[in-house]
Design a protein around this motif. Structure first.
Motif, short mmCIF file in Angstrom:
data_model
loop_
_atom_site.label_atom_id
_atom_site.label_comp_id
_atom_site.label_asym_id
_atom_site.label_seq_id
_atom_site.Cartn_x
_atom_site.Cartn_y
_atom_site.Cartn_z
N GLY A 1 -19.07 0.01 49.91
CA GLY A 1 -18.88 1.36 49.38
C GLY A 1 -19.58 1.56 48.06
O GLY A 1 -20.17 2.63 47.81
N LEU A 2 -19.56 0.55 47.18
CA LEU A 2 -20.26 0.66 45.90
C LEU A 2 -21.78 0.68 46.12
O LEU A 2 -22.51 1.35 45.37
N ASN A 3 -22.25 -0.04 47.11
CA ASN A 3 -23.65 0.03 47.50
C ASN A 3 -24.03 1.46 47.86
O ASN A 3 -25.06 1.98 47.42
N ALA A 4 -23.18 2.13 48.62
CA ALA A 4 -23.44 3.53 48.99
C ALA A 4 -23.42 4.42 47.76
O ALA A 4 -24.27 5.31 47.61
N ILE A 5 -22.46 4.21 46.85
CA ILE A 5 -22.40 5.00 45.63
C ILE A 5 -23.69 4.88 44.83
O ILE A 5 -24.16 5.84 44.21
N ASN B 1 -14.13 -3.88 38.84
CA ASN B 1 -13.32 -5.04 38.49
C ASN B 1 -11.91 -4.93 39.06
O ASN B 1 -11.34 -5.90 39.56
N ARG B 2 -11.35 -3.73 38.98
CA ARG B 2 -10.00 -3.51 39.49
C ARG B 2 -9.93 -3.75 40.99
O ARG B 2 -8.90 -4.18 41.53
N LEU B 3 -11.03 -3.46 41.70
CA LEU B 3 -11.04 -3.61 43.15
C LEU B 3 -11.53 -4.99 43.59
O LEU B 3 -11.69 -5.23 44.79
N GLY B 4 -11.78 -5.89 42.64
CA GLY B 4 -12.08 -7.27 42.99
C GLY B 4 -13.53 -7.61 43.22
O GLY B 4 -13.85 -8.63 43.85
N VAL B 5 -14.46 -6.80 42.68
CA VAL B 5 -15.89 -7.09 42.83
C VAL B 5 -16.25 -8.31 41.98
O VAL B 5 -15.69 -8.50 40.90
N ALA C 1 -12.82 -6.86 50.83
CA ALA C 1 -13.86 -7.17 49.85
C ALA C 1 -15.20 -6.60 50.27
O ALA C 1 -15.95 -6.03 49.44
N MET C 2 -15.53 -6.71 51.54
CA MET C 2 -16.79 -6.16 52.05
C MET C 2 -16.76 -4.64 52.02
O MET C 2 -17.78 -3.99 51.74
N SER C 3 -15.61 -4.05 52.29
CA SER C 3 -15.49 -2.59 52.23
C SER C 3 -15.81 -2.09 50.83
O SER C 3 -16.53 -1.08 50.66
N ALA D 1 -25.01 -6.05 49.20
CA ALA D 1 -24.00 -5.13 48.70
C ALA D 1 -23.41 -5.61 47.37
O ALA D 1 -23.16 -4.82 46.46
N GLU D 2 -23.18 -6.92 47.25
CA GLU D 2 -22.63 -7.46 46.01
C GLU D 2 -23.60 -7.26 44.85
O GLU D 2 -23.18 -6.98 43.72
N THR D 3 -24.89 -7.40 45.11
CA THR D 3 -25.89 -7.18 44.05
C THR D 3 -25.84 -5.75 43.55
O THR D 3 -25.84 -5.49 42.34
#
Length: 356
Positions: free
Chosen positions: A167-171, A296-300, A161-163, A253-255
């Motif tokens: 990763g989305l934070n980096a994107i 959503n597919r990756l569980g965010v 989940a953190m990965s 990261a979640e934000t």
């Protein structure tokens, strides 16, 4: 074609097992008494770093916190003085990196960073700090770490989940770099490749979390995305994330992960080159909607509400986000920002098509 491009001079060691180069890098930077920085959750990693330093560890500070609160920095500075440390070594994610930068800004000591997440801030000259419920950001070469040691093996145990959210934070860094006012062709190439690397690596990590090739691709992508953050100015998305993090203490990261599809839907209609680059990098017809479906597919988490944002804070966040002017491809208006935050709070999803 006409543009300006400035590069930053950080030394990067990338690979599997590169942490074994730590003592050599400390010697190169004349660090003889290092203060090792971690968060409370990663305190055991400080022992590993101390062993790698082979006697050059002066002490440990394990109180790094998200959003770099000023009071934590003051406590770390006291530890630096008490141990007579002449350098800092941070292992972890953006919280420890931010603390190392805050210490370097105030003391000038050299920094070595060992990232264990995909935050990317380790290759930027940007520091965000929080005091009295406000997060402020400054950009200066004084906070740029001297050495970054990317060791893929340090990321193998990063929870899935953190990965994903890291990763989305980096994107988010690369996505906003693509429509930055000061983007150059070099930055655009780096950003597009960073997005491609991460969007292909993250699903593989979800399927097989300890896959070294997927982890290597993700860390490579995070380095590229972080590099773009350090080279150009960010827009509305990053402004909103700083406001939400500083004012409501939302997880960083979640934000980013929740908000990015909505920010892209807001901006990409005014940024055709960025839109084209994101389509190439991801293969999605509509990158904003595609990213939302991907997350959503990756569980965010599905919404700002789900990560602790109160509905009553939408107006406050809107007002803070429009207080100052900053480059953004689409004009930033109160109504536009409030609508964006309202939809992200509800988790409605951006309008448009979906993933191919």
């Amino acid at each position: 074609m006409r543009f300006i491009h400035e590069a930053l001079s950080a030394r990067v060691l990338f690979g599997a097992g590169t942490r074994t180069e730590l003592r050599r890098e400390a010697d190169r930077l004349a660090i003889t008494r290092a203060l090792v920085l971690t968060t409370p959750e990663q305190a055991t990693m400080a022992d590993m770093v101390a062993d790698l330093l082979e006697g050059a560890c002066a002490g440990r500070f394990t109180g790094a916190r998200m959003h770099t609160p000023i009071d934590v920095t003051e406590a770390a500075l006291a530890a630096l003085r008490d141990t007579r440390a002449d350098g800092v070594i941070a292992i972890g994610g953006g919280s420890t990196t931010g603390l190392a930068k805050a210490i370097a800004l105030r003391t000038g000591v050299p920094q070595i960073i060992l990232p264990t997440t995909y935050a990317g801030s380790e290759v930027t000259a940007v520091l965000g700090e929080t005091a009295d419920g406000r997060k402020t950001t400054q950009r200066m070469l004084d906070v740029l770490p001297e050495t970054v040691i990317y060791d893929v093996e340090l990321t193998l145990g990063l929870p899935v989940a953190m990965s994903v959210t890291s990763g989305l934070n980096a994107i988010a860094h690369a996505a906003e770099a693509l429509y930055a006012a000061d983007v150059s062709p070099i930055v655009a190439l780096i950003a597009e490749e960073g997005v491609r690397a991460l969007t292909t690596a993250l699903p593989r990590i979800v399927e097989t979390p300890r896959n070294p090739d997927a982890r290597s691709d993700a860390l490579y992508g995070a380095w590229l995305c972080g590099t773009t953050l350090g080279l150009v100015g960010m827009g509305l998305h990053h402004k909103l994330c700083h406001v939400l993090g500083g004012s409501f203490d939302l997880p960083h990261a979640e934000t980013h992960s929740v908000l990015l599809p909505y920010a892209l839907a807001f901006n990409l209609e005014a940024a055709p080159a960025a839109l084209a680059a994101l389509k190439r990098a991801t293969g999605w017809r509509d990158p904003a909607q595609g990213l939302w479906a991907f997350a959503n597919r990756l569980g965010v988490p599905p919404s700002l509400q789900a990560i602790g944002m109160p509905e009553s804070g939408i107006d406050q966040a809107t007002d803070l986000a429009i207080q100052s002017q900053y480059p953004n491809p689409r004009p930033v208006t109160r109504d536009g920002v409030r609508a964006l935050l309202h939809h992200a709070w509800r988790g409605d999803g951006p309008a448009g098509g979906g993933e191919d």
